[in-house]
Enzyme design. Structure first.
Site, PDB file in Angstrom:
ATOM      1  N   LEU A  18       0.845  -1.196   0.000  1.00 45.70           N
ATOM      2  CA  LEU A  18       0.000   0.000   0.000  1.00 45.70           C
ATOM      3  C   LEU A  18       0.883   1.250   0.000  1.00 45.70           C
ATOM      4  O   LEU A  18       2.085   1.170   0.234  1.00 45.70           O
ATOM      5  CB  LEU A  18      -0.903  -0.048   1.239  1.00 45.70           C
ATOM      6  CG  LEU A  18      -1.919  -1.194   1.197  1.00 45.70           C
ATOM      7  CD1 LEU A  18      -2.525  -1.472   2.574  1.00 45.70           C
ATOM      8  CD2 LEU A  18      -3.014  -0.891   0.175  1.00 45.70           C
ATOM      9  N   PRO A  19       0.291   2.426  -0.243  1.00 46.03           N
ATOM     10  CA  PRO A  19       1.136   3.624  -0.342  1.00 46.03           C
ATOM     11  C   PRO A  19       1.977   3.901   0.914  1.00 46.03           C
ATOM     12  O   PRO A  19       3.170   4.214   0.796  1.00 46.03           O
ATOM     13  CB  PRO A  19       0.127   4.741  -0.612  1.00 46.03           C
ATOM     14  CG  PRO A  19      -1.023   4.049  -1.293  1.00 46.03           C
ATOM     15  CD  PRO A  19      -1.097   2.692  -0.655  1.00 46.03           C
ATOM     16  N   LYS A  64      14.872   0.963   3.986  1.00 45.52           N
ATOM     17  CA  LYS A  64      14.263   1.380   2.716  1.00 45.52           C
ATOM     18  C   LYS A  64      14.197   2.912   2.609  1.00 45.52           C
ATOM     19  O   LYS A  64      14.513   3.492   1.567  1.00 45.52           O
ATOM     20  CB  LYS A  64      12.854   0.770   2.605  1.00 45.52           C
ATOM     21  CG  LYS A  64      12.022   1.281   1.452  1.00 45.52           C
ATOM     22  CD  LYS A  64      12.616   0.930   0.105  1.00 45.52           C
ATOM     23  CE  LYS A  64      11.833   1.623  -1.008  1.00 45.52           C
ATOM     24  NZ  LYS A  64      12.454   1.427  -2.321  1.00 45.52           N
ATOM     25  N   LYS A 112       7.430  11.081   0.236  1.00 47.67           N
ATOM     26  CA  LYS A 112       7.093  10.374   1.489  1.00 47.67           C
ATOM     27  C   LYS A 112       8.324   9.658   2.046  1.00 47.67           C
ATOM     28  O   LYS A 112       8.616   9.742   3.236  1.00 47.67           O
ATOM     29  CB  LYS A 112       5.976   9.358   1.186  1.00 47.67           C
ATOM     30  CG  LYS A 112       5.681   8.401   2.322  1.00 47.67           C
ATOM     31  CD  LYS A 112       5.137   7.063   1.827  1.00 47.67           C
ATOM     32  CE  LYS A 112       6.078   6.353   0.899  1.00 47.67           C
ATOM     33  NZ  LYS A 112       5.801   4.978   0.579  1.00 47.67           N
TER      34      LYS A 112
HETATM   35  P1  NAD Z   1       0.589   2.703  -6.339  1.00 53.86           P
HETATM   36  O1  NAD Z   1       0.031   4.020  -5.935  1.00 53.86           O
HETATM   37  O2  NAD Z   1       0.816   2.420  -7.783  1.00 53.86           O
HETATM   38  O3  NAD Z   1      -0.305   1.525  -5.750  1.00 53.86           O
HETATM   39  C1  NAD Z   1      -0.957   1.541  -4.521  1.00 53.86           C
HETATM   40  C2  NAD Z   1      -2.192   0.676  -4.661  1.00 53.86           C
HETATM   41  O4  NAD Z   1      -2.839   0.596  -3.405  1.00 53.86           O
HETATM   42  C3  NAD Z   1      -3.209   1.238  -5.654  1.00 53.86           C
HETATM   43  O5  NAD Z   1      -3.641   0.220  -6.534  1.00 53.86           O
HETATM   44  C4  NAD Z   1      -4.340   1.748  -4.768  1.00 53.86           C
HETATM   45  O6  NAD Z   1      -5.618   1.677  -5.390  1.00 53.86           O
HETATM   46  C5  NAD Z   1      -4.230   0.784  -3.601  1.00 53.86           C
HETATM   47  N1  NAD Z   1      -4.782   1.304  -2.354  1.00 53.86           N
HETATM   48  C6  NAD Z   1      -4.628   2.537  -1.813  1.00 53.86           C
HETATM   49  N2  NAD Z   1      -5.232   2.597  -0.624  1.00 53.86           N
HETATM   50  C7  NAD Z   1      -5.766   1.372  -0.401  1.00 53.86           C
HETATM   51  C8  NAD Z   1      -6.505   0.796   0.671  1.00 53.86           C
HETATM   52  N3  NAD Z   1      -6.814   1.503   1.762  1.00 53.86           N
HETATM   53  N4  NAD Z   1      -6.895  -0.494   0.559  1.00 53.86           N
HETATM   54  C9  NAD Z   1      -6.587  -1.221  -0.538  1.00 53.86           C
HETATM   55  N5  NAD Z   1      -5.897  -0.737  -1.595  1.00 53.86           N
HETATM   56  C10 NAD Z   1      -5.484   0.548  -1.514  1.00 53.86           C
HETATM   57  O7  NAD Z   1       1.944   2.548  -5.507  1.00 53.86           O
HETATM   58  P2  NAD Z   1       3.167   1.580  -5.835  1.00 53.86           P
HETATM   59  O8  NAD Z   1       4.110   2.305  -6.742  1.00 53.86           O
HETATM   60  O9  NAD Z   1       2.668   0.233  -6.180  1.00 53.86           O
HETATM   61  O10 NAD Z   1       3.851   1.551  -4.406  1.00 53.86           O
HETATM   62  C11 NAD Z   1       3.364   0.781  -3.319  1.00 53.86           C
HETATM   63  C12 NAD Z   1       4.379   0.876  -2.193  1.00 53.86           C
HETATM   64  O11 NAD Z   1       5.655   0.407  -2.660  1.00 53.86           O
HETATM   65  C13 NAD Z   1       4.630   2.310  -1.707  1.00 53.86           C
HETATM   66  O12 NAD Z   1       4.874   2.300  -0.339  1.00 53.86           O
HETATM   67  C14 NAD Z   1       5.882   2.739  -2.494  1.00 53.86           C
HETATM   68  O13 NAD Z   1       6.584   3.761  -1.813  1.00 53.86           O
HETATM   69  C15 NAD Z   1       6.639   1.429  -2.560  1.00 53.86           C
HETATM   70  N6  NAD Z   1       7.555   1.240  -3.703  1.00 53.86           N
HETATM   71  C16 NAD Z   1       7.251   1.639  -4.971  1.00 53.86           C
HETATM   72  C17 NAD Z   1       8.150   1.411  -6.017  1.00 53.86           C
HETATM   73  C18 NAD Z   1       7.858   1.825  -7.442  1.00 53.86           C
HETATM   74  O14 NAD Z   1       8.796   1.814  -8.267  1.00 53.86           O
HETATM   75  N7  NAD Z   1       6.637   2.160  -7.808  1.00 53.86           N
HETATM   76  C19 NAD Z   1       9.350   0.753  -5.757  1.00 53.86           C
HETATM   77  C20 NAD Z   1       9.629   0.321  -4.452  1.00 53.86           C
HETATM   78  C21 NAD Z   1       8.729   0.568  -3.427  1.00 53.86           C
END
Ligand code: NAD
Length: 286
Positions: A67-68, A172, A241
């Site tokens: 999740l975010p 991280k 964040k």
């Molecule tokens: P994203 O915004 O693409 O995905 C988040 C997902 O969570 C979305 O599909 C959203 O609809 C869902 N969501 C939000 N609130 C929710 C809730 N209350 N219940 C259920 N679903 C919910 O984000 P992401 O890029 O996939 O990143 C996810 C995590 O991984 C974050 O913490 C980010 O910092 C980390 N991250 C991202 C990357 C990257 O390259 N994108 C790499 C490493 C780590």
């Protein structure tokens, strides 16, 4: 024996990570706050598209959250229905980039009910999520790591145990601070060079053959910035964040991080002036 896994959060990272677990033969119960996403996931592979976190947790041995931030992880796991669906003995792996202190507190609250929370945030971005070659930072005991390894090794190839719960999230955030600072330095250097008359493509080749190279010069400048694509799949607000978490951690520990603070301010300003931007858009914003 394969495991029944509840996977909550099917975004840019969660979707391909869950797909790796499905391909490895694990039974998946998937949930995203956007119902169409879970439906799309289940339409393409054997998985149960769930209608709530409680529905996903029902019958799962292990739950993964992607999740975010800490706020969504806490509200998902502590909300009435989901909290009731969490059985004693369940292990939750928070793979989101969450806040280490909040992760520790959440783990403590859940432990009182016989539920184990460990953290396993990832690095490598969408491409490595797709091919299952993420780096994974695991916060938890050796025994907990052994229990989680069959799942983690379907998503990542470099798995590090960083210490007790919360330590993966600390690592991280610190990694992303270094990455964010490197991106800003590379972009500022490119803008100065361009103004002087240097070719940014030539600059990038020279940086990559020299001591100034970093992940941004190698994997982002040509690919997402100079190409004008700005679609790496990692949101600008998520980077803000993460740098904010690193600075907050430093403050809590009484460690001075002047560069961290000014770096965070740049990312915070950029986040305020955009909505839904990719983090590589810093090239346009600086
Ligand atoms: P994203 O915004 O693409 O995905 C988040 C997902 O969570 C979305 O599909 C959203 O609809 C869902 N969501 C939000 N609130 C929710 C809730 N209350 N219940 C259920 N679903 C919910 O984000 P992401 O890029 O996939 O990143 C996810 C995590 O991984 C974050 O913490 C980010 O910092 C980390 N991250 C991202 C990357 C990257 O390259 N994108 C790499 C490493 C780590």
């Amino acid at each position: 024996m394969n495991t029944t896994v509840a996977f909550i959060g099917l975004g840019a990272m969660g979707f391909p990570m869950a797909a790796r677990l499905a391909a490895a033969g694990h039974a998946l119960r998937v949930f995203d706050i956007v119902p169409a996403t879970a439906a799309r996931f289940a339409a393409e592979r054997p998985a149960c598209a769930c209608t709530s976190p409680a529905h996903a947790l029902d019958g799962a041995d292990i739950a993964i959250t992607m999740l975010p931030s800490s706020s969504e992880v806490e509200s998902t796991l502590l909300s009435g229905e989901a909290s009731a669906a969490l059985r004693s003995g369940t292990t939750i792996i928070d793979m989101s980039s969450s806040e280490p202190m909040r992760t520790r507190a959440l783990a403590q609250a859940l432990a009182a009910r016989g539920v184990t929370l460990v953290d396993a945030p990832v690095s490598g971005g969408v491409n490595k999520a797709r091919d299952g070659s993420l780096a994974i930072m695991f916060g938890g005991t050796e025994e907990q790591l052994a229990r989680c390894t069959p799942l983690l090794s379907a998503m990542g190839t470099k798995i590090f145990r960083t210490g007790e719960v919360g330590s993966g999230h600390a690592m991280k955030a610190l990694n992303n601070f270094v990455s964010a600072a490197g991106l800003v330095a590379a972009v500022e250097a490119l803008h100065v060079g361009e103004k002087f008359g240097l070719d940014p493509h030539v600059m990038t080749s020279i940086l990559n053959a020299s001591t100034g190279r970093n992940n941004t010069t190698e994997n982002k400048v040509e690919q997402f910035m100079l190409s004008g694509k700005f679609d790496s799949g990692f949101g600008l607000a998520l980077m803000e964040k993460d740098v904010g978490i690193a600075v907050k951690l430093a403050e809590a520990l009484g460690v001075a991080v002047p560069q961290g603070k000014s770096c965070h301010e740049l990312w915070a300003q950029a986040t305020r002036s955009t909505k839904g931007a990719d983090h590589t858009e810093m090239y346009r914003l600086l």
